[in-house]
Design a protein around this motif. Sequence first.
Motif, mmCIF file in Angstrom:
data_model
loop_
_atom_site.group_PDB
_atom_site.id
_atom_site.type_symbol
_atom_site.label_atom_id
_atom_site.label_comp_id
_atom_site.label_asym_id
_atom_site.label_seq_id
_atom_site.Cartn_x
_atom_site.Cartn_y
_atom_site.Cartn_z
ATOM 1 N N THR A 37 -3.524 4.980 -2.552
ATOM 2 C CA THR A 37 -4.643 5.730 -2.000
ATOM 3 C C THR A 37 -4.665 7.145 -2.570
ATOM 4 O O THR A 37 -3.665 7.649 -3.081
ATOM 5 N N MET B 113 -1.481 -0.933 -3.832
ATOM 6 C CA MET B 113 -2.703 -0.144 -3.726
ATOM 7 C C MET B 113 -2.324 1.312 -3.463
ATOM 8 O O MET B 113 -1.646 1.607 -2.477
ATOM 9 N N LEU C 5 -9.714 3.801 -3.569
ATOM 10 C CA LEU C 5 -8.358 3.814 -4.108
ATOM 11 C C LEU C 5 -8.248 4.684 -5.352
ATOM 12 O O LEU C 5 -9.180 4.790 -6.151
ATOM 13 N N LYS D 261 0.867 -1.173 0.000
ATOM 14 C CA LYS D 261 0.000 0.000 0.000
ATOM 15 C C LYS D 261 0.906 1.226 0.000
ATOM 16 O O LYS D 261 1.710 1.408 0.915
#
Length: 803
Positions: A240, A238, A213, A197
């Motif tokens: 954000t 991922m 996301l 992440k």
Amino acid sequence: MNKNFTFLLNFIVLFLVLTGNIMAQDKTGSIAGLIKTSDGIPAGYINVGLKNTGKTTQTDEKGNFTIKNVPSGTYIIKISSVGISAQERSVVVTNGQTVNADFTIAESSSQLDEVAVNGYKTPNRKPVNLGKIAIAPIDLPQAVQIIGNQVITDQQANTLGDVMKNVNGVALGANRGAVGENFYARGYSLGSNNIFKNGARTTIGGSPEASTLESVEVLKGSAALLYGGVTGGAVVNMVTKKPKFETGGEISMRTGSYDQYKPMIDFYGPISKKLAFRAISTYENAGSFRDNVKSKRFYVNPSMLYQISEQTEILIQGDYLKSDFTPDFGVGSVNNQIVDFGRSAFINTPWAYNKTNTATAQANITHKFNSNWKLNAIGSFQSYNRNYYGSDRIQANTSGIAARNLSRALSKEFTYNQQINVNGSFHTGKIKHTVLFGADADQSRVTSNAFAYGKDAKGANITTLNYGNVNVFDPATYYGSGVMPEAFAITSTLAPIYRYGAFVQDLIEVTEQFKVLAGLRYTDQKNASSRALNLETGITTPGATKFDDAFSPKLGLIYQPLKTTSLYISYAGNFITNTGTDIYFEALPPSLVDQYEAGIKNDLFGGRLSANLTYYKIRNNNTAQTAMYDQNGNLNSNTNLKQLNGTTVSDGLEIDLTGAILTGLNFTAGFSYNFMRFTNTPDVTGMIENVRLVGTTKNTANATLFYTFQDGAIKGLKLGASAFYTGKRNGGWNDAKNATTLRLIPLSAFTTFDLSAGYSWKKFSLLAKVSNLTNALNYFVHENYSVNPIAPRQFATTLSYKF
């Protein structure tokens, strides 16, 4: 891998010596600049070129661009992109000098966001965060796929698993107890070591929230050079959403089948000229097509961006996910076979629960020394807690009778990650080097408890307790007594892991057409002595300490006959630590992996269509799997006892298509083939060769198309369709050559279709979807006891307001 490494090291040394000996006075200049929007926000991924020269580039995510090796003279520089007004300017280039050429486009940052919805920017030109350096994928000898926010929004994705269906070559191999999704890529399981992440390792327990996301990046194949300790299949990042220096946001409400309710809010804006924030939150309360199954989720993601100066910025971000849901091991198996006795049949205990809490915090510092050199440092922390109780092994006999032995788990995991990366570019003569140096470290501390369910007549702990037999063919037996037995912890085990690594990578542009990417990493991993504390006696039992280390080389050759076409071949080495012990309780050596890859990347129709093709072969010479028998020759049920099964080979093909041939039309499509199997296994006790490994999928395919009408009375109307194909695969276990009973469970292929329709009017939008239109039935299987049906036909609707 050692021979390959020696050859690679000699090649790198020889190449650098040769390039170092051709140092010469550069008789060219450069053009650099910054492109901003009308409201002063950097404009990323804008096309920049010198007319009539063939020299082109794109701005990076911060709006900066540089065109180097420009002979002295007068040129016309042009900027353009989908949805913006093109601009031109005359510049004069002088030898050894850098000319500044800044631009301000007429469009605002919000207008550019709208362009991203209706236009298209080729993913082959957009650097991914996973690469740790601003190198466009077309210059990387490795397959890359990016699933952007628009696809996530259009498909109304809820979890990471919803998004990953769009990544060809990545498939859900099992969904054990619906507690954690287990993805496979190129035959290799993607555990927590392979999921990131914002560039830092993260857990996927509790199923990560995906609706908020910005994008999901997938770097396929080996990423051991950059990250170490990962499998050969892929790494997933991922990304954000980040703060913005303009006020805005969105409020939305999603409802769906089986009483799903999910409000969402996204709010961002400036605090001062140098400080901006963003806050995102969701709450979800949902039932399920499965009887007695429900979930409650709360997610919040705050972030803050501090631009200290034009050279330095700090991004602080964190998130928290509380995910409580019913653990569901599906319909189980009957005599090692799958029997359809109802898609909704819930056979776990009626009071079963699984509660997870995941919190992360990260500081990301970026500093530009000059236009050529940049430093990035990341520090992150994550805590993950899991509290579980239920029955998880539904393995019925031929009469349908299965014991429901209880399982209780309580674990806490704390993970720390530190990274520092320095990248830049320089020339040796006319040869350009884009280099990346980095060092990183991970520390993990996992505490897990073992439980008992009371005392027997002699005062000994009862560690196995049957909640009560169930007849899977008789729903009247599913509920049982309804009483939750008391369970108490008897041991607490702390297992620390430490991982350190350093690497160097150089993208060498020998000519504009021929490039070489070479790199080397050293990784050291220490599985420190575990400490098992007996909570009743206070005695601590230490475990063994295990050390693994290895060099991971990478070499890629890239040939670009056209600006829009790239052909490459590459080799990457990797090592994978093997957990558990052999049947004599000795530590297992790591697996050594060699990966070979070849591919072609194309941008067609002026960049409106990207078409990429990849072929790969991965060889693992030391594969570990749960041992079939223990040291006494008895059938083994201890998953910590492993056996080394010789060699596995995984080869396959991947095709990616992404584009927007027409304004308002966006589509993605892909196809993959993979065959991973055992080869050269020991006689008698070795695994059966040339049989597909459990969890791996033969073929995957996906296609998604959305069209938004641009004009007329139906302007703003959006129509979309998606199809997802999952090919043949195996559940159960791969079997040894001397097995008396084969335990493999073949699974058939299936396809699901989704249809969407929506409408946007001013600041409002409404989007509706029906998924699994044909109500297809199939299963994801972990071993033979977690047999989870896929979801039937369902509906979802999202109403949004942007402000």
